[in-house]
Scaffold this motif. Structure first.
Motif, short mmCIF file in Angstrom:
data_model
loop_
_atom_site.label_atom_id
_atom_site.label_comp_id
_atom_site.label_asym_id
_atom_site.label_seq_id
_atom_site.Cartn_x
_atom_site.Cartn_y
_atom_site.Cartn_z
N PRO A 29 98.96 69.78 132.16
CA PRO A 29 98.54 70.62 133.29
C PRO A 29 98.14 72.02 132.86
CG PRO A 29 100.50 69.37 133.85
CD PRO A 29 100.27 69.15 132.39
N ALA A 30 98.84 72.59 131.87
CA ALA A 30 98.53 73.95 131.44
C ALA A 30 97.15 74.06 130.80
CB ALA A 30 99.59 74.45 130.45
N LEU A 32 99.61 79.25 126.56
CA LEU A 32 100.69 79.84 125.77
C LEU A 32 101.43 80.90 126.57
CD1 LEU A 32 99.03 80.20 122.24
CD2 LEU A 32 100.89 78.67 122.90
N ARG A 33 100.70 81.70 127.32
CA ARG A 33 101.37 82.73 128.14
C ARG A 33 102.29 82.08 129.17
NH1 ARG A 33 95.90 84.88 128.11
NH2 ARG A 33 95.77 86.63 126.64
N CYS A 53 103.91 87.45 123.97
CA CYS A 53 102.78 86.60 123.60
C CYS A 53 101.60 87.47 123.23
CB CYS A 53 102.43 85.66 124.75
SG CYS A 53 101.15 84.45 124.33
N HIS A 54 101.08 87.28 122.03
CA HIS A 54 99.95 88.08 121.54
C HIS A 54 98.79 87.15 121.18
CE1 HIS A 54 102.98 91.26 121.12
NE2 HIS A 54 103.71 90.38 120.45
N THR A 80 102.40 84.61 118.45
CA THR A 80 101.09 85.18 118.14
C THR A 80 100.10 84.07 117.85
OG1 THR A 80 102.17 87.14 117.17
CG2 THR A 80 99.82 86.80 116.69
N LEU A 81 99.00 84.07 118.60
CA LEU A 81 97.89 83.15 118.36
C LEU A 81 96.75 83.95 117.76
CD1 LEU A 81 96.56 80.33 118.70
CD2 LEU A 81 95.79 81.10 120.96
#
Length: 310
Positions: free
Chosen positions: A165-166, A176-177, A193-194, A233-234
């Motif tokens: 769903p995300a 991710l957030r 979250c970065h 971190t992405l």
């Protein structure tokens, strides 16, 4: 043996018995190993030629070539048939092995999905309900209901084989957030979250792998790390994308003393060893790499790097 003696006896009586040599070839080839049978066919052909020549008192080219050529054709036909049967058996065995490998791969895939989604959701629900017992009931119960709804959506996705769903209609950074925010709500952790670099359109397989590794890593932090803060971190680079999950917890000890069981207010333990192995399997499946760095008391850093397809 008895049939051979009977045939030789008939051949001594009448030259017409030479024609029985041809079915006798196939009888030998069916009953004996190929090398022994081929030698038996050769002997039978020589006996047939000799017996027919004895009755006719002369040997012609046709008299000699006929039984010999028939023996060669019989041997060749049986060899080709046995080879085709052998190949057919190998094909059947290979197909069975491929089916078994496919079943095992599907089981492993479903196990990873359940571990990284439903198991983590149920663990979050357990944490929230335990916190509700200690106070602030309404807020934690509402959060537990939201986590249960997410788990239900994931279960339905398994049945329908759809995207998470995300990720369904959203982007990987947004997913991710949401995962970080859900962990903060469920466990009370401070999760930052970065997103760095210029976002690129990754294949669905890459996005799902990164999201699942993030969810599994956050689940490990909640269940095992005793951390208070996590940095997710992405990073979008030129030819690869990297996800880093770093916590300030107790790290991964080399040996853990046995315990009598977790307190009633703690979530049920998850198999961290399986979770790390599942992360590595996900990375390898996309020609990526997973690195885990941890020192007791110094926290844990998990990084997955995947190549960006051209």
């Amino acid at each position: 043996m008895l049939l051979g003696i009977l045939w030789v006896t008939l051949l001594a009586v009448t030259p017409g018995a030479v024609w029985f040599a041809f079915p006798f070839y196939f009888l030998l080839l069916r009953a004996l190993p190929i090398r022994v049978a081929a030698a038996g066919v050769a002997v039978t052909a020589v006996v047939a030629v000799a017996g027919f020549g004895w009755h006719q008192h002369v040997l012609s080219i046709g008299t000699v070539i006929g039984p010999l050529l028939g023996g060669v054709v019989a041997v060749a036909a049986v060899v080709v048939y046995r080879e085709s049967e052998h190949r057919r058996e190998l094909t059947v065995e290979l197909a069975a092995a491929e089916r078994a490998a496919g079943v095992l791969a599907e089981r492993e895939r479903l196990a990873r999905e359940v571990h990284d989604t439903l198991a983590q959701s149920l663990s979050s629900i357990h944490l929230l309900l335990s916190a509700a017992q200690r106070g602030d009931t309404a807020r934690h119960v509402d959060a537990a209901k939201a986590a249960a709804a997410d788990a239900l959506a994931e279960a339905r996705r398994f049945v329908r084989d759809q995207n998470p769903p995300a990720l369904d209609g959203g982007s990987l950074p947004d997913a991710l957030r949401l995962a970080c925010a859900a962990t903060t709500t469920a466990a009370g952790l401070t999760v930052h979250c970065h997103i760095t670099g210029t976002e690129v359109d990754l294949p669905a397989t890459h996005q799902l792998t990164i999201l699942r590794v993030a969810q599994s890593a956050l689940g490990n932090v909640v269940n095992h790390a005793d951390a208070t803060e996590v940095q997710v971190t992405l990073s979008y680079l030129d030819t690869e994308v990297t996800l880093d999950v770093v916590d300030n917890g107790r790290g991964i000890p080399t040996t853990e003393p046995p315990t009598a069981g977790p307190p009633a207010t703690e979530p049920p333990p998850t198999d961290r060893g399986y979770g790390l192995a599942a992360m590595r399997a996900r990375a390898r499946a996309l020609a990526g790499d997973l690195v885990i760095e941890s020192d007791p008391g110094q926290g844990t850093a998990i990084a997955i790097t995947l190549p960006v397809p051209a």
